[in-house]
Design a protein around this motif. Structure first.
Motif, PDB file in Angstrom:
ATOM      1  N   HIS A  41     -11.760   7.370  13.929  1.00 59.71           N
ATOM      2  CA  HIS A  41     -11.719   6.036  14.548  1.00 59.71           C
ATOM      3  C   HIS A  41     -10.765   5.115  13.795  1.00 59.71           C
ATOM      4  N   SER A  42     -10.354   5.519  12.577  1.00 62.06           N
ATOM      5  CA  SER A  42      -9.392   4.740  11.792  1.00 62.06           C
ATOM      6  C   SER A  42      -7.956   5.044  12.177  1.00 62.06           C
ATOM      7  N   GLY A  43      -7.736   6.098  12.969  1.00 64.18           N
ATOM      8  CA  GLY A  43      -6.388   6.441  13.392  1.00 64.18           C
ATOM      9  C   GLY A  43      -6.063   7.890  13.091  1.00 64.18           C
ATOM     10  N   PRO A  44      -4.783   8.269  13.277  1.00 67.28           N
ATOM     11  CA  PRO A  44      -4.399   9.655  13.042  1.00 67.28           C
ATOM     12  C   PRO A  44      -4.489  10.019  11.562  1.00 67.28           C
ATOM     13  N   CYS A  45      -4.851  11.263  11.321  1.00 67.71           N
ATOM     14  CA  CYS A  45      -4.983  11.729   9.938  1.00 67.71           C
ATOM     15  C   CYS A  45      -3.652  12.231   9.402  1.00 67.71           C
ATOM     16  N   PRO A  54       0.841  -1.197   0.000  1.00 70.73           N
ATOM     17  CA  PRO A  54       0.000   0.000   0.000  1.00 70.73           C
ATOM     18  C   PRO A  54       0.872   1.242   0.000  1.00 70.73           C
ATOM     19  N   TRP A  55       0.414   2.261  -0.679  1.00 71.22           N
ATOM     20  CA  TRP A  55       1.091   3.554  -0.670  1.00 71.22           C
ATOM     21  C   TRP A  55       0.469   4.350   0.460  1.00 71.22           C
ATOM     22  N   THR A  56       1.024   4.237   1.634  1.00 66.59           N
ATOM     23  CA  THR A  56       0.440   4.892   2.796  1.00 66.59           C
ATOM     24  C   THR A  56       0.970   6.313   2.917  1.00 66.59           C
ATOM     25  N   ALA A  57       0.206   7.144   3.574  1.00 68.08           N
ATOM     26  CA  ALA A  57       0.596   8.529   3.770  1.00 68.08           C
ATOM     27  C   ALA A  57       1.639   8.615   4.873  1.00 68.08           C
ATOM     28  N   VAL A  58       2.655   9.390   4.627  1.00 67.16           N
ATOM     29  CA  VAL A  58       3.680   9.668   5.613  1.00 67.16           C
ATOM     30  C   VAL A  58       3.660  11.171   5.809  1.00 67.16           C
ATOM     31  N   TRP A  91      -3.156  21.701  15.337  1.00 71.62           N
ATOM     32  CA  TRP A  91      -4.522  21.175  15.267  1.00 71.62           C
ATOM     33  C   TRP A  91      -4.619  20.082  14.206  1.00 71.62           C
ATOM     34  N   PHE A  92      -4.080  20.345  12.999  1.00 70.95           N
ATOM     35  CA  PHE A  92      -4.095  19.321  11.952  1.00 70.95           C
ATOM     36  C   PHE A  92      -3.382  18.060  12.417  1.00 70.95           C
ATOM     37  N   GLU A  93      -2.239  18.219  13.058  1.00 73.48           N
ATOM     38  CA  GLU A  93      -1.475  17.058  13.503  1.00 73.48           C
ATOM     39  C   GLU A  93      -2.184  16.269  14.596  1.00 73.48           C
ATOM     40  N   SER A  94      -3.128  16.883  15.297  1.00 73.92           N
ATOM     41  CA  SER A  94      -3.851  16.182  16.355  1.00 73.92           C
ATOM     42  C   SER A  94      -5.117  15.479  15.855  1.00 73.92           C
ATOM     43  N   LEU A  95      -5.522  15.727  14.605  1.00 78.09           N
ATOM     44  CA  LEU A  95      -6.765  15.144  14.093  1.00 78.09           C
ATOM     45  C   LEU A  95      -6.688  13.624  14.033  1.00 78.09           C
ATOM     46  N   ARG A  96      -7.772  12.989  14.487  1.00 83.29           N
ATOM     47  CA  ARG A  96      -7.885  11.531  14.479  1.00 83.29           C
ATOM     48  C   ARG A  96      -9.312  11.169  14.134  1.00 83.29           C
ATOM     49  N   ASP A 146      -0.775  16.219   4.352  1.00 81.32           N
ATOM     50  CA  ASP A 146      -1.161  14.890   3.903  1.00 81.32           C
ATOM     51  C   ASP A 146      -2.594  14.839   3.384  1.00 81.32           C
ATOM     52  N   GLY A 147      -3.425  15.755   3.829  1.00 78.06           N
ATOM     53  CA  GLY A 147      -4.813  15.783   3.409  1.00 78.06           C
ATOM     54  C   GLY A 147      -4.957  16.445   2.054  1.00 78.06           C
ATOM     55  N   THR A 148      -6.109  16.218   1.441  1.00 78.17           N
ATOM     56  CA  THR A 148      -6.431  16.824   0.160  1.00 78.17           C
ATOM     57  C   THR A 148      -7.688  17.646   0.336  1.00 78.17           C
ATOM     58  N   ALA A 149      -7.618  18.920  -0.011  1.00 76.75           N
ATOM     59  CA  ALA A 149      -8.801  19.770   0.034  1.00 76.75           C
ATOM     60  C   ALA A 149      -9.666  19.437  -1.175  1.00 76.75           C
ATOM     61  N   LEU A 150     -10.976  19.334  -0.959  1.00 73.88           N
ATOM     62  CA  LEU A 150     -11.908  18.998  -2.028  1.00 73.88           C
ATOM     63  C   LEU A 150     -12.777  20.194  -2.395  1.00 73.88           C
ATOM     64  N   SER A 151     -13.068  20.327  -3.674  1.00 71.93           N
ATOM     65  CA  SER A 151     -14.053  21.305  -4.126  1.00 71.93           C
ATOM     66  C   SER A 151     -15.433  20.785  -3.774  1.00 71.93           C
ATOM     67  N   ASP A 152     -16.395  21.669  -3.683  1.00 72.10           N
ATOM     68  CA  ASP A 152     -17.752  21.258  -3.330  1.00 72.10           C
ATOM     69  C   ASP A 152     -18.327  20.225  -4.292  1.00 72.10           C
ATOM     70  N   VAL A 153     -17.935  20.256  -5.561  1.00 75.84           N
ATOM     71  CA  VAL A 153     -18.469  19.287  -6.536  1.00 75.84           C
ATOM     72  C   VAL A 153     -17.853  17.905  -6.362  1.00 75.84           C
ATOM     73  N   ASP A 154     -16.824  17.788  -5.527  1.00 72.09           N
ATOM     74  CA  ASP A 154     -16.131  16.512  -5.354  1.00 72.09           C
ATOM     75  C   ASP A 154     -16.474  15.798  -4.054  1.00 72.09           C
ATOM     76  N   TRP A 155     -17.553  16.230  -3.400  1.00 70.30           N
ATOM     77  CA  TRP A 155     -18.035  15.500  -2.231  1.00 70.30           C
ATOM     78  C   TRP A 155     -19.518  15.766  -2.071  1.00 70.30           C
TER      79      TRP A 155
END
Length: 120
Positions: free
Chosen positions: A42-46, A15-19, A35-40, A51-60
């Motif tokens: 139930h699947s684990g730390p984010c 798997p290409w996991t996020a680092v 704050w971003f580094e503290s986000l979790r 590492d996150g991807t911002a989504l446009s409104d049309v993409d969710w």
């Protein structure tokens, strides 16, 4: 050429996991960095904003109490356990996907964390 194929085959099942990363340092002094580094979820730390991807409104979208996101042109269901339930201090919708790519197989994405935005 043969070496590149061997490396690709050797890595194909992993798997290409996020680092956590911030290659250009643009998030190093962000007031939301800790704050971003503290986000979790139930699947684990984010991990972090980098590492996150911002989504446009049309993409969710939200439907029947569940979320879906469009990544690489495909819709993926967000598991309930990936939902971040604390207030979104960043304001924008973000997803933390984990990509699984294998030779001769379609892309598989697991959503580790999802934080809905304001849909403005």
């Amino acid at each position: 050429m043969a070496l590149a194929f061997a490396v690709a085959v050797g890595l194909g099942g992993l798997p290409w996991t996020a680092v956590a990363r911030d290659l250009d340092g643009r998030y190093a002094h962000s007031p939301l960095k800790s704050w971003f580094e503290s986000l979790r979820s139930h699947s684990g730390p984010c991990c972090s904003d980098a590492d996150g991807t911002a989504l446009s409104d049309v993409d969710w979208e939200a439907r029947d109490g569940h979320y879906r996101v469009r990544i690489e042109g495909q819709w993926w269901d967000v598991p309930d356990e990936a939902l971040i339930k604390e207030p979104n201090r960043a304001g924008r919708t973000m997803v933390w996907p984990v990509y699984y790519r294998e030779l001769d197989r379609s892309l598989r994405v697991e959503i580790r964390c999802f934080m809905p935005g304001s849909m403005t």
